[in-house]
Design an enzyme around this catalytic site. Structure first.
Site, PDB file in Angstrom:
ATOM      1  N   LYS A 188      23.368   1.426  30.411  1.00  0.00           N
ATOM      2  CA  LYS A 188      22.001   2.096  30.156  1.00  0.00           C
ATOM      3  C   LYS A 188      22.521   3.387  28.768  1.00  0.00           C
ATOM      4  CE  LYS A 188      18.443   5.313  31.242  1.00  0.00           C
ATOM      5  NZ  LYS A 188      18.546   6.123  30.659  1.00  0.00           N
ATOM      6  N   GLU A 195      17.507   3.245  21.556  1.00  0.00           N
ATOM      7  CA  GLU A 195      15.915   3.767  21.804  1.00  0.00           C
ATOM      8  C   GLU A 195      15.885   5.402  20.726  1.00  0.00           C
ATOM      9  OE1 GLU A 195      15.540   7.213  25.238  1.00  0.00           O
ATOM     10  OE2 GLU A 195      14.759   5.005  26.461  1.00  0.00           O
TER      11      GLU A 195
END
Length: 315
Positions: A188, A195
């Site tokens: 993550k 991102e």
């Protein structure tokens, strides 16, 4: 072997925790929750979540073996890197979970914690016979409420025992297990670093479009980008929504971009591995410098963070 008992306690009922609680309740789980906000507890109680006013009350109300999801910040905004983590306070502080749970219980850290801390926490909990699972949850508050993408780490036997939980929280085929304490948080963390770079590229690209000699309708640009182009994506869709909500000048949106650690951790980890991560590192540095350097790029990135994560856009 799986656990058919659909009972869970949730610590931290903010934007993500409350969504998780409500989604599980709707899928037949008995959900009890603790949060420092009485208003939050009252609101969720009206929707079927059983409110608990302390950690002790939460744990005492669960049947053994207990399953507890911790959804508190990895660190508070603006806090120093070495400041005590709210996660550690919940786990190991006075009156924390290690004092309340028993051998055989399971704790899930579902926040964006630094992956290296997961192994330390797993080992400390194991001393008490408590199993640790780490979960990176992507999808923001909407994903928490309606189904998200889960990256799960820790002990495989514990994952299999509670796989129904992750299946109920994820979109179809939206969860994967990776062996080792911290593996879920690591996957993550890198996701969030990527991102950062993708959002930065959109911000820079749309500043170029905005300042071009053509009178471009930026909303229509997002529309065409999202109909079969190579960069078609949810991010482009969220940018279109932001233009619709705030106008194409994004006048009400701050150009100061917040950051919670994941981009910095990804860049730092890459450096430790001897890997160049110039895009991720540069996008993190942009956020740090955005406090003193206002730009339309910053407005775009802030608007995107607001659209998928509910982060503040105030000037």
């Amino acid at each position: 072997m799986s656990n058919d008992k659909k009972e869970i306690g949730i610590v931290g009922l903010g934007k993500m925790g409350s969504g998780i609680a409500l989604q599980l309740h709707e899928k037949g789980w008995s959900v009890s929750g603790f949060d420092s906000s009485a208003m939050t507890l009252d609101g969720l109680a009206k929707q079927g979540v059983q409110p608990r006013t302390s950690l002790k009350e939460l744990i005492d109300g669960l049947s053994s073996p207990r399953l507890v999801w911790v959804m508190v910040p990895a660190r508070l905004p603006g806090a120093a890197e070495d400041a005590p983590s709210p996660v550690d306070e919940v786990l190991f502080g006075k009156g924390g979970l290690t004092e309340l749970l028993s051998k055989g219980d399971v704790v899930i850290d579902g926040g964006n914690s630094y992956f290296k801390k997961a192994e330390v926490r797993a080992n400390k909990l194991a001393e008490h016979g408590i199993t640790f699972i780490d979960v990176g949850f992507s999808g923001g508050p909407k994903g928490a409420r309606n189904g998200g993408c889960l990256m799960i780490g820790g002990d495989e036997a514990a994952f299999k025992m509670h796989e129904a939980l992750f299946r109920d929280l994820a979109l179809k085929d939206g969860y994967q297990f990776f062996t080792g304490a911290g593996a879920g948080h690591f996957v993550k963390m890198v996701h969030n670093g990527i991102e950062y770079g993708m959002m930065q590229a959109l911000g820079e690209g749309f500043e170029i479009l905005k300042k071009s000699p053509y009178k471009l309708d930026l909303s229509r640009v997002t529309d065409i980008y999202n109909h079969g182009s190579v960069i078609e994506s949810r991010l482009v869709g969220w940018l279109k929504s932001a233009f619709g909500q705030y106008g194409e000048d994004l006048e009400e949106v701050s150009s100061t971009v917040g950051h919670l650690g994941e981009g910095e951790w990804t860049a730092m980890t890459a450096h430790e591995m001897g890997i160049e991560a110039k895009i991720i590192e540069g996008s993190f540095q942009f956020r740090v410098e955005s406090v003193k350097k206002p730009s339309f790029t910053g407005k775009v990135v802030s608007a995107l963070r607001n659209q998928f994560g509910g982060h503040s856009i105030q000037k």
